[in-house]
Design an enzyme around this catalytic site. Structure first.
Site, short mmCIF file in Angstrom:
data_model
loop_
_atom_site.label_atom_id
_atom_site.label_comp_id
_atom_site.label_asym_id
_atom_site.label_seq_id
_atom_site.Cartn_x
_atom_site.Cartn_y
_atom_site.Cartn_z
N PRO A 8 15.91 23.03 24.78
CA PRO A 8 16.25 21.60 24.76
C PRO A 8 17.48 21.38 23.89
CG PRO A 8 14.36 22.05 23.34
CD PRO A 8 14.69 23.34 24.03
N MET A 9 18.59 20.99 24.51
CA MET A 9 19.87 20.88 23.81
C MET A 9 20.38 19.45 23.86
SD MET A 9 21.69 24.41 25.12
CE MET A 9 21.16 24.28 26.84
N CYS A 38 14.96 20.69 14.40
CA CYS A 38 16.32 20.16 14.27
C CYS A 38 16.72 20.06 12.80
CB CYS A 38 16.42 18.79 14.93
SG CYS A 38 18.09 18.09 14.86
N LYS A 44 8.49 23.19 18.80
CA LYS A 44 9.61 24.10 18.51
C LYS A 44 9.86 24.05 17.02
CE LYS A 44 14.02 25.72 20.10
NZ LYS A 44 15.33 25.34 19.62
#
Length: 342
Positions: A20-21, A105, A144
């Site tokens: 996921p970017m 993140c 994540k």
């Protein structure tokens, strides 16, 4: 070694997952990656607060291709377990089949609210997020994570165990710390340690740029799947190659770039914004072809959508592989790839 993995009731068709970017994993690119062989393509991180407000900008992230995006995984971020649970219900009601929680993140504007990698410093709160989302939505929840906050507080195994106990269905690990950001080398030994500690699927991520890298990660860490970020930029055919298919020819690259561009224009609904946003893809798609630098320079100055179409047609009509340039992506074209994925 199994050739697929399962997340809740969903058996993925293979073990290759698009990372996921931010600014990249929009519907057009996810759909393209699925069609070229990816087994799962989560959305870019979506604000839980934005979902609660149902802002137009945030709700755009929930648009998906119902034909190819199966299962549809939505990645949410936030710092408050109750808000994340309610926001995930919104995502579910708009088609989400898997909820993925961003706990990796490192960007300050995300972590300062207790979201993203900030959750790594509070395993109990991270676990509460997972349990509340699962209870509220009835959907499988994945996460994540990163190695930890810094080199002195590497706690990915501790966090992984807490998430598993809370009902998490799979954990993806990017084995860099928050302090590292996207610098240095990903420590794959941490993926191995996490896999050995957990009974749920572990997805490895970090420094996978080729078919050989992906298979080496599987072999050396024992992970259940490989998540690919940088390696897929400008090369979504990598997923096909991982399944034994051929690399893209120049003609196919041209056709797919044009398809992606048209889909991006339609997705954005605003020509000027769409052209500006798509420019980052141009450097990646042109990478390794003769004349790539001159094409990028020209394309970055173009505003009208039709002019960019003409520039793409002209470039690819004369394009051929540049055998002289073997540099790493960042050195080759000056694009900051690290800012695009996480």
């Amino acid at each position: 070694m199994n050739e697929t993995m399962r997340i809740g009731p969903y058996e993925l068709r293979n073990r290759w997952i698009l990372a996921p970017m931010a600014g990249i994993s929009e519907m057009p690119f996810r759909s393209l990656a699925f069609r070229l062989g990816a087994g799962l393509c989560p959305t870019e991180l979506v604000s839980a607060e934005g979902l609660m407000r149902a802002s137009n900008r945030t709700m755009r992230y929930l648009r998906f291709d119902p034909v190819w995006e199966r299962p549809f995984s939505v990645q949410v971020f936030g710092g408050k377990p109750d808000v994340l649970a309610e926001a995930s219900k919104v995502a579910r009601d708009h088609g989400a089949q898997i909820i993925d929680v961003n706990m990796g993140c490192p960007v300050p504007k995300v972590t300062k609210s207790g979201a993203g990698c900030a959750l790594m410093s509070e395993p109990s709160r991270a676990a509460e997020v997972v349990s509340k989302i699962a209870e509220a939505t009835g959907l499988p929840v994945t996460a994540k994570i990163r190695a930890g906050i810094d080199a002195k507080s590497i706690n990915c195994v501790e966090v992984g165990l807490a998430l598993q106990a809370a009902g998490c269905q799979a954990v993806a690990l990017h084995p860099r710390t928050r302090a590292q950001g996207y610098n240095g080398k990903a420590d794959w030994s941490l993926i191995k340690a996490l896999k050995e500690a957990l009974s749920i699927p572990v997805i490895g991520n970090g420094d996978v740029k080729s078919v050989a890298d992906a298979h080496r990660m599987l072999a050396t860490t024992g992970c259940d799947a490989v998540m690919i970020g940088r390696g897929a930029l400008g090369n979504p055919w990598l997923f096909r190659e991982l399944e034994g298919g051929p690399p893209a020819t120049v003609a196919e690259r041209h056709a797919v770039v044009m398809e992606h561009y048209e889909a991006h224009l339609a997705f954005c609904g605003d020509e000027r914004r769409a052209v500006h946003q798509f420019r980052k893809h141009l450097g990646w798609y042109a990478r390794g072809l003769v004349g790539a630098a001159a094409f990028r320079s020209e394309a970055m100055r173009i505003e009208p959508a039709e002019e960019l179409r003409v520039a793409l047609d002209t470039f690819f009509a004369n394009a051929e592989p540049d055998r002289r340039n073997q540099a790493e992506p960042e050195e080759e074209d000056g694009v900051d790839y690290r800012a695009a994925y996480g």
